[in-house]
Design an enzyme around this catalytic site. Structure first.
Site, PDB file in Angstrom:
ATOM      1  N   THR B 145      39.302  33.226 -67.497  1.00  0.00           N
ATOM      2  CA  THR B 145      39.069  34.270 -66.503  1.00  0.00           C
ATOM      3  C   THR B 145      38.371  33.709 -65.262  1.00  0.00           C
ATOM      4  OG1 THR B 145      38.735  35.761 -68.352  1.00  0.00           O
ATOM      5  CG2 THR B 145      38.040  36.542 -66.192  1.00  0.00           C
ATOM      6  N   GLU B 146      38.948  33.948 -64.103  1.00  0.00           N
ATOM      7  CA  GLU B 146      38.361  33.537 -62.815  1.00  0.00           C
ATOM      8  C   GLU B 146      38.062  32.038 -62.779  1.00  0.00           C
ATOM      9  OE1 GLU B 146      38.408  35.718 -60.599  1.00  0.00           O
ATOM     10  OE2 GLU B 146      38.320  37.666 -61.588  1.00  0.00           O
ATOM     11  N   LEU B 147      38.830  31.260 -63.534  1.00  0.00           N
ATOM     12  CA  LEU B 147      38.647  29.798 -63.634  1.00  0.00           C
ATOM     13  C   LEU B 147      37.235  29.416 -64.075  1.00  0.00           C
ATOM     14  CD1 LEU B 147      40.651  28.176 -60.697  1.00  0.00           C
ATOM     15  CD2 LEU B 147      41.430  28.913 -62.925  1.00  0.00           C
ATOM     16  N   TRP B 299      35.912  30.207 -59.659  1.00  0.00           N
ATOM     17  CA  TRP B 299      36.570  29.997 -58.365  1.00  0.00           C
ATOM     18  C   TRP B 299      36.107  31.030 -57.333  1.00  0.00           C
ATOM     19  CZ3 TRP B 299      42.595  31.191 -58.683  1.00  0.00           C
ATOM     20  CH2 TRP B 299      42.794  32.524 -58.990  1.00  0.00           C
TER      21      TRP B 299
END
Lengths: 484, 467
Positions: B145-147, B299
């Site tokens: 999730t979300e890097l 990220w």
């Protein structure tokens, strides 16, 4: 006896206890045979007209001399998406920084109507709107540069000619507590002059500082005695950090009044000590509550826990943080309690953060501002009502809670503490005492039962009729003194 | 040989409806169907469908040469099924070309990796299952999730059998090093890392339509020139972005689709780059160095940290609260509870509570259903309170059963079986009686539900006995 009454709120359009109290008292007076002319800034059409003649200040034409300097503030957004905004300002040249800032507020904030906003909250507002206060700049006295919604916006000021003319106008009152409040208060006084010229009456009665200027103007035009009714003072609302303009208006109103009515001895002392009013002219008339005979539970509770309620504006005056701290103490000791903080105000967001940082929000709920049936619904399902006000001139809300058979915990720093014998009274800052009482009322059935039993008896005695009788007596006294 | 990796993130959360205090304990449905449907359909029209078509067109134009990769969150797929099944079909079409790689992530697009290894593993497996069912594809590369990435997450992901993981090429982690190589984890040397080149990714994802950017307008020609300017030794350019970039964050009118249509041609003509999927890249290039990330990175925002989701008091409280319920959820066998448990973990709920609105405010407001973070928090906590009440209720029911001895349970079963027999008998009589009369259908239906209830109780009893 005919009374010209100035109010700021009228049910059902109210934001606090002021409107309810004015209405209750006025209704009782009309039952005693007093003829009422009741002026409010704005009527919505669904008010109770039985109490007398209602006048909407928004409908009264006023002749004024106007000097208008028109300035066009056009909003040059970089995307050019938004419409140009034209704003009209009167009389003064608005070149200082603060004034510019006012304009930015007008452009950006559609509805910032929080009564008694403090600087901290205002900053928070700006942040949410994405406006960086630091970044607002004035360039070449012509441009205003600010950030909004991630864009850089330029506002340009252009000047138009200055014109003077007489004008027949009707003021458009919001009837709220917005940022144009002072302008509205002054306009209201202008309207009061017109009304005083046209109406016949014996006494003028002005409720709270918003209407004091109107009351004094009406007195000046008509030569009739003025009664001002102090429902709250600036010291209640703001502690020691008072708004000096409000204080001045309050003192001006009290000094020019023939009789000052306070809603409790707590307030009477403030009026005498802080405003320097002659004690012989200050009288206490307690508020009351409309009695509902034998209210039956109507709403079903959907949660198994006991409900402890705070209902009121979430502002400094009401002491919301003490409720949260007390809730934390109770939360740690027992599982089967839920807390509700109902209302809104300038401390709303801060209180949400406080509750979150105390880690209690799974059983501590915020409802925002509640209206009509939802208030009844909440009181109906409540098991304890807490009013930890820091300074409360009267505090009608605990009486309303008692109407629904809810035991109440009230602060000693309130007017209502003077009239209730059988309520649990605490110092607002004593969160441990509040927690103890909450725990007791929730855990020990007997304790709650006792308070319910006596609450009924006490409510019976607090009738608007009794308050109205005393007010009527004061009207007569004012008239008699005035003739001397 | 050098490679460009396109990776697109597809996600839509189940937004919550306005859920007031009075609804706690009464209303157990939490989702804003209208908002979810309209957002999904809008984005499908503006982005998913046209962009999928475009990718398909490019894949057909450059067989075996143009490649992209996706990860689609489970909650997005659930919403495709509900509101836009045609999008799912078009993704299936892409899958069939063999030039598209699908990555695994957490089913709920959750932050479970930061809190609960057990729940993280479960959601990853769920997602893996889903990919296999829908696309007949077994992903070997993971993206969180979300890097979000850290050494701890690397360990978990490696344990689950993945060969590589995608994350941000965060400056404070890389230091002087370049993101344009394959790296490997310092704690799990066999797990390879692909790091986002945020400069070149954000040129497309964020700056493309910004007229105040000195490089505007961005053309394929210009972009290719930038690619050529990269040191010849660099091996992989990782272009990771939200799929909604195409048509939604950057409208069609900005020319984003035309840019993408032209890009492959320019890449093939003027550069020595080729397009690869993440799996191809990790098999082609040797990892150059280990990377250690003791504190999680993501990220998001300028700082590439977690503060968009976890940071202020409200986010921390909400996050800890929902995961404090985990143990209870795991003991309960109830489909709806498990579903809500998933949907309430979606990271977006915490994102809406973010109060750092300055520099990154724009992105935070994207499809945000709330006026301010405080409303988001209050609403979420109300929903969680109701969820907790439901859990408690189920839990007590369960506790009652466990508390009983086997004999007692047996007695209960016997009792209910007799009851059922009685009711069935009655039902039979009634059906016979009412066969001719149409007026008494109502009583019949009530009886049926009753006997059904009895049946469910019995089946629960049997289960408890098994334990």
């Amino acid at each position: 006896m005919r009374v010209l009454t100035f109010g700021w709120e009228f049910p059902p359009h109210i934001s606090g206890g002021l409107g309810t109290a004015c209405y209750g008292l006025t209704k009782a007076l009309s039952k005693l045979g007093v003829e009422i002319i009741f002026v409010v800034p704005k009527l919505f059409g669904d008010e109770d007209v039985q109490i007398g003649k209602l006048i909407s200040a928004s409908e009264v034409p006023v002749r004024i001399l106007r000097q208008v300097k028109t300035e066009y503030l056009e909003n040059y957004s970089l995307e050019n998406l938004s419409e140009p905004i034209n704003l009209e300002f009167e009389k003064e040249n608005y070149f200082e920084f603060d004034r510019f800032f006012e304009k930015v507020r007008k452009i950006s904030i559609n509805s910032p109507l929080i009564p008694y906003a403090n600087p901290q909250t205002f900053d928070e507002y700006l942040r949410l709107l994405g406006i960086d206060k630091e970044q607002i700049q004035i360039k070449d006295k012509e441009f205003l540069v600010y950030q909004s919604e991630g864009q850089t916006n330029f506002a340009k000021i252009t000047h138009d000619d200055v014109r003077s003319f007489y004008e027949q106008v009707k003021f458009d009152f919001s009837g709220g507590y917005g940022q144009n409040l002072f302008q509205e208060v002054v306009n209201y006084a202008l309207v009061a002059r017109e009304i005083a010229k046209n109406e016949q009456f014996d006494v003028i009665h002005a409720h709270d500082w918003l209407t004091y200027l109107a009351g004094v103007e009406a007195k000046r035009i008509s030569g009739k005695p003025l009664v001002v009714h102090v429902h709250a003072t600036e010291f209640d609302r703001s502690g020691e950090n008072i708004n000096y303009t409000v204080y001045q208006i309050e003192r001006y109103g009290m000094q020019n009044a023939d009789i000052v009515i306070t809603v409790s001895n707590w307030t009477r002392n403030i009026v005498i000590n802080r405003y320097g009013i002659d004690p012989d002219r200050v009288f206490t008339v307690y508020n009351a509550v409309d009695h509902l005979p034998d209210y039956k539970k109507h709403f079903k509770k959907t949660v198994p826990e006991k409900i402890v309620t705070f209902l009121g504006r979430i502002t400094f005056q009401k002491g919301p943080e003490y409720f949260i701290e007390a809730a934390k103490l109770v939360y740690d000791r027992c599982q089967d309690v839920r807390f509700v903080m109902a209302g809104s105000g300038d401390m709303y967001w801060r209180m949400i953060r406080l509750a979150a940082s105390r880690r209690i929000t799974d059983r501590f709920h915020f409802t925002g501002f509640l209206r009509g049936i939802d208030v009844i619904r909440l009181l109906d399902i409540s098991d304890v009502y807490v009013m930890p006000s820091v300074s409360e001139p009267f505090g009608i809300s605990p009486l309303e809670a008692m109407r629904f058979n809810v035991p109440v915990i009230i602060s000693k720093q309130s007017g209502v503490a003077e009239v209730l014998k059988h309520a649990l009274k605490v110092d607002f800052w004593d969160t441990h005492a509040i927690a103890d009482y909450i725990y007791g009322l929730v855990k020990y059935k007997g304790m709650a039962q006792i308070f319910r039993k006596y609450a009924k008896q006490e409510l019976e005695q607090l009738k608007w009729e009794n308050s109205a009788k005393k007010v009527l007596w004061l009207y007569q006294k004012a008239l008699a003194d005035f003739k001397k | 040989m050098r490679a460009i990796i396109f990776y697109f993130q597809v996600h839509q959360p189940f937004r919550l409806k306005q859920y007031r205090f009075f609804e706690i304990g009464y209303d157990h449905y939490y989702y804003d169907d209208f908002a979810n449907r309209s957002v999904m359909q809008k984005v499908a029209q503006k982005c998913y469908l046209p962009m999928n078509d475009l990718l398909l067109e490019l894949i057909e134009k450059y067989p075996g040469k143009f490649k992209v990769s996706f990860s689609i969150s489970g909650v997005a797929i659930d919403q495709f099924k509900l509101y836009a099944p045609e999008v799912l079909d078009s993704f299936k079409k892409l899958a069939q070309t063999g030039q598209v790689e699908f990555l695994d992530e957490t089913y709920a697009h959750s932050l479970a990796s930061l809190k609960s290894p057990r729940e993280f593993e479960r959601q990853v497996r769920m997602h893996n299952q889903l990919m296999r069912e829908l696309f007949n594809y077994n992903p070997k590369v993971f993206r969180n999730t979300e890097l979000i990435y850290s050494d701890d997450i690397a360990k978990m992901v490696y344990k689950l059998g993945y060969k590589a993981i995608l994350t941000e090429g965060a400056k404070h982690v890389l230091g002087w090093r370049s993101p344009n190589f394959v790296y490997y984890s310092g704690v799990e040397p066999k797990l390879k890392l692909l790091l986002k080149n945020y400069q070149l990714s954000d040129d497309i994802a964020f700056r493309f339509s910004n007229r105040f950017w000195d490089q505007w307008p961005l053309t394929a020609e210009k972009y290719v020139a930038w690619l050529n300017a990269i040191d010849k030794k660099h091996e992989v350019i990782n272009l990771f972005m939200d799929y909604e970039t195409f048509g939604e964050h950057q409208w069609a009118e900005t020319g984003i689709f035309d840019f993408m249509r032209a890009l492959p041609e320019y890449v093939f003509k003027y550069t020595d780059f080729q397009f690869m999927t993440p799996s191809e890249a990790i098999n082609t290039f040797q990892p150059v160095a280990p990377i250690n990330v003791p504190n999680p990175i993501s990220w998001a925002d300028e700082a590439r940290d977690l503060t968009a989701w976890l940071g202020n008091e409200m986010q921390n409280e909400a996050f800890d609260k929902i995961y404090s319920l985990e143990d209870k959820v795991y003991q309960i066998d109830d489909q709806q509870i498990w579903k809500d448990w998933l949907y309430l973990q979606t990271s977006d709920h915490f994102y809406y509570m973010c109060t750092k609105f300055f520099a990154d405010g724009d992105v935070h407001m994207y499809f945000n259903p709330y006026k301010n973070p405080y409303d988001a928090f209050v609403n979420y906590m109300n929903v969680v309170s109701d969820f907790e009440l439901r859990l408690k209720q189920k839990y007590t029911e369960l506790g009652d059963l466990i508390a009983n001895s086997p004999e007692q349970i047996k007695a209960l079963i016997d009792k209910y079986q007799q009851e059922i027999k009685k009711l069935q008998q009655k039902l039979k009589e009634l059906t016979q009686k009412t066969a001719g009369k149409s007026t008494s259908t109502r009583s019949k239906s009530t009886k049926t539900t009753r006997s059904k209830n009895a049946k469910t109780t019995r089946s629960r009893n049997t289960k408890a006995k098994g334990k």
